[in-house]
Design a protein around this motif. Structure first.
Motif, PDB file in Angstrom:
ATOM      1  N   LEU A  95       0.826  -1.203   0.000  1.00 20.95           N
ATOM      2  CA  LEU A  95       0.000   0.000   0.000  1.00 20.95           C
ATOM      3  C   LEU A  95       0.862   1.255   0.000  1.00 20.95           C
ATOM      4  N   SER A  96       0.266   2.360  -0.392  1.00 22.85           N
ATOM      5  CA  SER A  96       0.957   3.638  -0.214  1.00 22.85           C
ATOM      6  C   SER A  96       1.096   3.908   1.280  1.00 22.85           C
ATOM      7  N   ALA A  97       1.975   4.816   1.620  1.00 24.29           N
ATOM      8  CA  ALA A  97       2.173   5.133   3.035  1.00 24.29           C
ATOM      9  C   ALA A  97       0.889   5.663   3.665  1.00 24.29           C
ATOM     10  N   VAL A  98       0.151   6.485   2.938  1.00 26.65           N
ATOM     11  CA  VAL A  98      -1.112   7.028   3.459  1.00 26.65           C
ATOM     12  C   VAL A  98      -2.104   5.900   3.727  1.00 26.65           C
ATOM     13  N   ASP A  99      -2.279   5.002   2.766  1.00 24.31           N
ATOM     14  CA  ASP A  99      -3.227   3.906   2.939  1.00 24.31           C
ATOM     15  C   ASP A  99      -2.753   2.933   4.019  1.00 24.31           C
ATOM     16  N   GLY A 100      -1.445   2.725   4.113  1.00 23.17           N
ATOM     17  CA  GLY A 100      -0.905   1.853   5.149  1.00 23.17           C
ATOM     18  C   GLY A 100      -1.151   2.417   6.536  1.00 23.17           C
ATOM     19  N   LEU A 101      -0.938   3.722   6.695  1.00 22.61           N
ATOM     20  CA  LEU A 101      -1.181   4.362   7.982  1.00 22.61           C
ATOM     21  C   LEU A 101      -2.671   4.336   8.313  1.00 22.61           C
ATOM     22  N   ARG A 102      -3.499   4.553   7.300  1.00 21.97           N
ATOM     23  CA  ARG A 102      -4.954   4.483   7.520  1.00 21.97           C
ATOM     24  C   ARG A 102      -5.343   3.105   8.049  1.00 21.97           C
ATOM     25  N   ARG A 103      -4.815   2.060   7.433  1.00 20.49           N
ATOM     26  CA  ARG A 103      -5.164   0.707   7.868  1.00 20.49           C
ATOM     27  C   ARG A 103      -4.657   0.438   9.279  1.00 20.49           C
ATOM     28  N   LEU A 104      -3.489   0.937   9.621  1.00 20.79           N
ATOM     29  CA  LEU A 104      -2.948   0.743  10.967  1.00 20.79           C
ATOM     30  C   LEU A 104      -3.823   1.426  12.018  1.00 20.79           C
ATOM     31  N   VAL A 105      -4.260   2.642  11.732  1.00 17.95           N
ATOM     32  CA  VAL A 105      -5.118   3.364  12.682  1.00 17.95           C
ATOM     33  C   VAL A 105      -6.461   2.654  12.828  1.00 17.95           C
ATOM     34  N   GLU A 106      -7.032   2.224  11.723  1.00 24.11           N
ATOM     35  CA  GLU A 106      -8.310   1.502  11.779  1.00 24.11           C
ATOM     36  C   GLU A 106      -8.166   0.228  12.606  1.00 24.11           C
ATOM     37  N   PHE A 107      -7.076  -0.496  12.387  1.00 20.61           N
ATOM     38  CA  PHE A 107      -6.844  -1.710  13.168  1.00 20.61           C
ATOM     39  C   PHE A 107      -6.750  -1.394  14.658  1.00 20.61           C
ATOM     40  N   THR A 108      -5.986  -0.374  15.014  1.00 17.59           N
ATOM     41  CA  THR A 108      -5.779  -0.045  16.424  1.00 17.59           C
ATOM     42  C   THR A 108      -7.092   0.342  17.084  1.00 17.59           C
ATOM     43  N   PHE A 109      -7.882   1.150  16.414  1.00 19.21           N
ATOM     44  CA  PHE A 109      -9.178   1.569  16.954  1.00 19.21           C
ATOM     45  C   PHE A 109     -10.065   0.348  17.196  1.00 19.21           C
ATOM     46  N   THR A 110     -10.154  -0.528  16.205  1.00 17.52           N
ATOM     47  CA  THR A 110     -11.020  -1.706  16.313  1.00 17.52           C
ATOM     48  C   THR A 110     -10.500  -2.677  17.365  1.00 17.52           C
ATOM     49  N   HIS A 111      -9.191  -2.883  17.389  1.00 15.83           N
ATOM     50  CA  HIS A 111      -8.607  -3.797  18.373  1.00 15.83           C
ATOM     51  C   HIS A 111      -8.908  -3.328  19.784  1.00 15.83           C
ATOM     52  N   HIS A 112      -8.698  -2.067  20.065  1.00 14.09           N
ATOM     53  CA  HIS A 112      -8.937  -1.565  21.416  1.00 14.09           C
ATOM     54  C   HIS A 112     -10.412  -1.696  21.796  1.00 14.09           C
ATOM     55  N   HIS A 113     -11.292  -1.443  20.834  1.00 12.06           N
ATOM     56  CA  HIS A 113     -12.722  -1.605  21.098  1.00 12.06           C
ATOM     57  C   HIS A 113     -13.061  -3.053  21.429  1.00 12.06           C
ATOM     58  N   GLN A 114     -12.428  -3.986  20.741  1.00  9.80           N
ATOM     59  CA  GLN A 114     -12.735  -5.406  20.931  1.00  9.80           C
ATOM     60  C   GLN A 114     -11.986  -6.038  22.093  1.00  9.80           C
ATOM     61  N   HIS A 115     -11.001  -5.340  22.649  1.00 11.38           N
ATOM     62  CA  HIS A 115     -10.198  -5.877  23.764  1.00 11.38           C
ATOM     63  C   HIS A 115     -10.193  -4.876  24.917  1.00 11.38           C
ATOM     64  N   GLU A 116     -11.360  -4.675  25.496  1.00  9.33           N
ATOM     65  CA  GLU A 116     -11.477  -3.685  26.557  1.00  9.33           C
ATOM     66  C   GLU A 116     -10.658  -4.066  27.788  1.00  9.33           C
ATOM     67  N   ASP A 117     -10.463  -5.376  28.023  1.00  7.07           N
ATOM     68  CA  ASP A 117      -9.640  -5.792  29.160  1.00  7.07           C
ATOM     69  C   ASP A 117      -8.209  -5.270  29.020  1.00  7.07           C
ATOM     70  N   PHE A 118      -7.712  -5.222  27.780  1.00  8.91           N
ATOM     71  CA  PHE A 118      -6.372  -4.685  27.548  1.00  8.91           C
ATOM     72  C   PHE A 118      -6.295  -3.222  27.995  1.00  8.91           C
ATOM     73  N   ILE A 119      -7.297  -2.438  27.631  1.00  3.37           N
ATOM     74  CA  ILE A 119      -7.308  -1.028  27.997  1.00  3.37           C
ATOM     75  C   ILE A 119      -7.363  -0.879  29.513  1.00  3.37           C
ATOM     76  N   ARG A 120      -8.209  -1.661  30.162  1.00  2.00           N
ATOM     77  CA  ARG A 120      -8.332  -1.557  31.614  1.00  2.00           C
ATOM     78  C   ARG A 120      -7.041  -1.978  32.316  1.00  2.00           C
ATOM     79  N   MET A 121      -6.368  -2.987  31.787  1.00  2.00           N
ATOM     80  CA  MET A 121      -5.103  -3.411  32.400  1.00  2.00           C
ATOM     81  C   MET A 121      -4.034  -2.335  32.238  1.00  2.00           C
ATOM     82  N   VAL A 122      -4.011  -1.666  31.087  1.00  2.00           N
ATOM     83  CA  VAL A 122      -3.061  -0.571  30.900  1.00  2.00           C
ATOM     84  C   VAL A 122      -3.378   0.567  31.868  1.00  2.00           C
TER      85      VAL A 122
END
Length: 227
Positions: A95-122
């Motif tokens: 991917l282009s750098a812009v699209d790659g960064l977009r995908r990384l941010v989308e992944f991080t947002f979704t991962h944190h939403h789906q792993h709330e225990d991770f956020i609470r432990m942090v």
């Protein structure tokens, strides 16, 4: 069958499971312990409760992890490993750098939403001023990899003429984490304070896209986003 006979059989099944799959048993303990630590914190979690909810025993937990602090640190390491493994599996090389960064941010947002225990432990570890993470070379190594991925994306974006110079990949990681983390850590208070459900699917999608746009606008050169 008598109640005592049933308990003996149950204990025997636990021993058999541990002998057949020690790594599976260890992972089962970490998964249950993560939920307990996220709910009750380090001081409030009880080894007896964790043992009762696993296919193990209190004695086996101490055998694998030494003590409650050792189990807590292993749970933290596992939580960080999960998010880093997910990042490593992202197919962004083509991917282009812009699209790659977009995908990384989308992944991080979704991962944190789906792993709330991770956020609470942090959050709990921050209450402890990061003193347990400081002991872990595992987490340090994992996060070196995370910054390396962002550094690679950023340098590609500079070469492609899409990203503005002078930015620090670690600070880019900070901004991504901050925006995605807050979505989970403060969702309940924001929802009650402002009488809006910040956990509703349409709101989450809008917040995710807003997060992507804010990160990209921070990193991209003027005009690089095709405006």
């Amino acid at each position: 069958m008598s109640e005592s006979g049933s308990e003996v059989r149950k204990a025997a099944r636990k021993v058999s499971t541990r002998q057949q799959d020690p790594e599976g048993t260890r992972q089962n303990i970490i998964e249950v312990a993560s939920q307990e630590f996220a709910l009750n914190g380090l001081s409030g979690a009880r080894i007896d409760e964790i043992a009762a909810k696993t296919r193990s025993s209190k004695r086996m937990i101490y055998y694998y992890f030494g003590d409650k602090e050792g189990l807590y640190l292993s749970a933290l390491e596992s939580a960080y490993a999960t998010v880093r493994e997910g990042e490593a599996e992202l197919d962004i090389a083509g991917l282009s750098a812009v699209d790659g960064l977009r995908r990384l941010v989308e992944f991080t947002f979704t991962h944190h939403h789906q792993h709330e225990d991770f956020i609470r432990m942090v959050m709990i570890e921050n209450i402890h001023h990061g003193q347990y993470l400081e002991r872990s070379s595992v987490v340090r190594d994992l996060n070196v990899t995370a910054i390396a991925h962002i550094k690679d994306l950023y340098e590609r974006g500079l070469v492609e003429g899409q990203f503005r110079p002078g930015l620090d990949p670690l600070e880019i990681h900070w901004q991504i984490s901050a925006l995605c983390f807050f979505n989970v850590s403060n969702r309940a208070t924001f929802s009650r304070l402002f009488a809006r459900d910040f956990g509703a699917p349409d709101m989450l999608e809008r917040l995710k896209q807003n997060t992507v746009e804010m990160v990209l606008r921070y990193v991209a050169k003027p005009g690089a986003l095709g405006e």
